[in-house]
Design a protein around this motif. Structure first.
Motif, PDB file in Angstrom:
ATOM      1  N   THR A  52       0.837  -1.203   0.000  1.00 49.91           N
ATOM      2  CA  THR A  52       0.000   0.000   0.000  1.00 49.91           C
ATOM      3  C   THR A  52       0.871   1.252   0.000  1.00 49.91           C
ATOM      4  O   THR A  52       0.614   2.194  -0.749  1.00 49.91           O
ATOM      5  CB  THR A  52      -0.940  -0.002   1.226  1.00 49.91           C
ATOM      6  N   ALA A  53       1.908   1.249   0.829  1.00 53.81           N
ATOM      7  CA  ALA A  53       2.819   2.401   0.869  1.00 53.81           C
ATOM      8  C   ALA A  53       3.524   2.575  -0.470  1.00 53.81           C
ATOM      9  O   ALA A  53       3.689   3.705  -0.952  1.00 53.81           O
ATOM     10  CB  ALA A  53       3.840   2.222   1.989  1.00 53.81           C
TER      11      ALA A  53
ATOM     12  N   PRO B 107       6.112   6.847   2.647  1.00 53.64           N
ATOM     13  CA  PRO B 107       6.937   6.067   3.576  1.00 53.64           C
ATOM     14  C   PRO B 107       6.076   5.383   4.629  1.00 53.64           C
ATOM     15  O   PRO B 107       4.999   5.864   4.983  1.00 53.64           O
ATOM     16  CB  PRO B 107       7.831   7.137   4.219  1.00 53.64           C
ATOM     17  N   LEU B 108       6.558   4.249   5.105  1.00 50.65           N
ATOM     18  CA  LEU B 108       5.905   3.558   6.216  1.00 50.65           C
ATOM     19  C   LEU B 108       6.407   4.146   7.533  1.00 50.65           C
ATOM     20  O   LEU B 108       7.548   4.590   7.614  1.00 50.65           O
ATOM     21  CB  LEU B 108       6.242   2.062   6.186  1.00 50.65           C
ATOM     22  N   PRO B 109       5.558   4.141   8.568  1.00 49.45           N
ATOM     23  CA  PRO B 109       6.065   4.572   9.874  1.00 49.45           C
ATOM     24  C   PRO B 109       7.073   3.555  10.398  1.00 49.45           C
ATOM     25  O   PRO B 109       7.092   2.399   9.959  1.00 49.45           O
ATOM     26  CB  PRO B 109       4.814   4.622  10.745  1.00 49.45           C
ATOM     27  N   GLY B 110       7.877   3.956  11.353  1.00 53.03           N
ATOM     28  CA  GLY B 110       8.911   3.075  11.893  1.00 53.03           C
ATOM     29  C   GLY B 110       8.378   1.827  12.569  1.00 53.03           C
ATOM     30  O   GLY B 110       8.939   0.750  12.441  1.00 53.03           O
TER      31      GLY B 110
ATOM     32  N   LEU C  17      -0.288  12.346  -0.457  1.00 54.92           N
ATOM     33  CA  LEU C  17      -1.315  12.603   0.561  1.00 54.92           C
ATOM     34  C   LEU C  17      -2.400  13.536   0.039  1.00 54.92           C
ATOM     35  O   LEU C  17      -3.517  13.538   0.568  1.00 54.92           O
ATOM     36  CB  LEU C  17      -0.690  13.181   1.832  1.00 54.92           C
ATOM     37  N   TYR C  18      -2.092  14.317  -0.981  1.00 56.80           N
ATOM     38  CA  TYR C  18      -3.131  15.171  -1.567  1.00 56.80           C
ATOM     39  C   TYR C  18      -4.269  14.329  -2.151  1.00 56.80           C
ATOM     40  O   TYR C  18      -5.426  14.735  -2.105  1.00 56.80           O
ATOM     41  CB  TYR C  18      -2.553  16.096  -2.635  1.00 56.80           C
TER      42      TYR C  18
END
Length: 136
Positions: free
Chosen positions: A42-43, A49-52, A112-113
């Motif tokens: 999905t990312a 970016p994926l979160p940590g 993100l837009y």
């Protein structure tokens, strides 16, 4: 008592509102499932970016699922769950603003837009269709 044509119009708008709430719930449920089942894909698809830590995605998925279930409850009877409908509208519009603000000036977050636009579209659609809820 409102004239028959006015009543028909209100009932038609409520029917469309119910459908828009179901569509928004399905959108959220799919997004939540993708965050748990296929976060990397999905990312990559969204070029984000994926979160940590993965538990952040799990928590967000739980919250999205809870919201989706509330939207489905409101879709059953929007007049009974009017507060949930207005929270859905406000939440969608606030989410759109938050995503757009997060992406502003950040080239790596420009996708993100697209998410902001989807939230804004749902929020505005719900708001346009919720008019019968505010007229009694």
């Amino acid at each position: 008592m409102p004239p028959v044509s006015s009543l028909r119009r209100r009932l038609r708008l409520l029917g469309w509102l119910r459908l828009s709430l179901v569509a928004g719930a399905l959108y959220d449920l799919i997004f939540a499932a993708l965050m748990v089942v296929a976060p990397a894909a999905t990312a990559a698809f969204l070029d984000l970016p994926l979160p940590g830590e993965t538990f952040y995605l799990w928590l967000l998925a739980i919250l999205l699922t809870m919201l989706a279930l509330l939207y489905l409850a409101a879709a059953q009877d929007p007049r009974r769950y009017t507060a949930v409908v207005w929270v859905a509208i406000a939440g969608r519009l606030a989410g759109a603003g938050a995503f757009a603000l997060a992406a502003y000036g950040r080239p790596e977050l420009q996708p993100l837009y697209l998410v902001a636009a989807a939230d804004a579209a749902f929020g505005l659609l719900h708001a346009a269709l919720a008019r019968p809820l505010s007229t009694g």
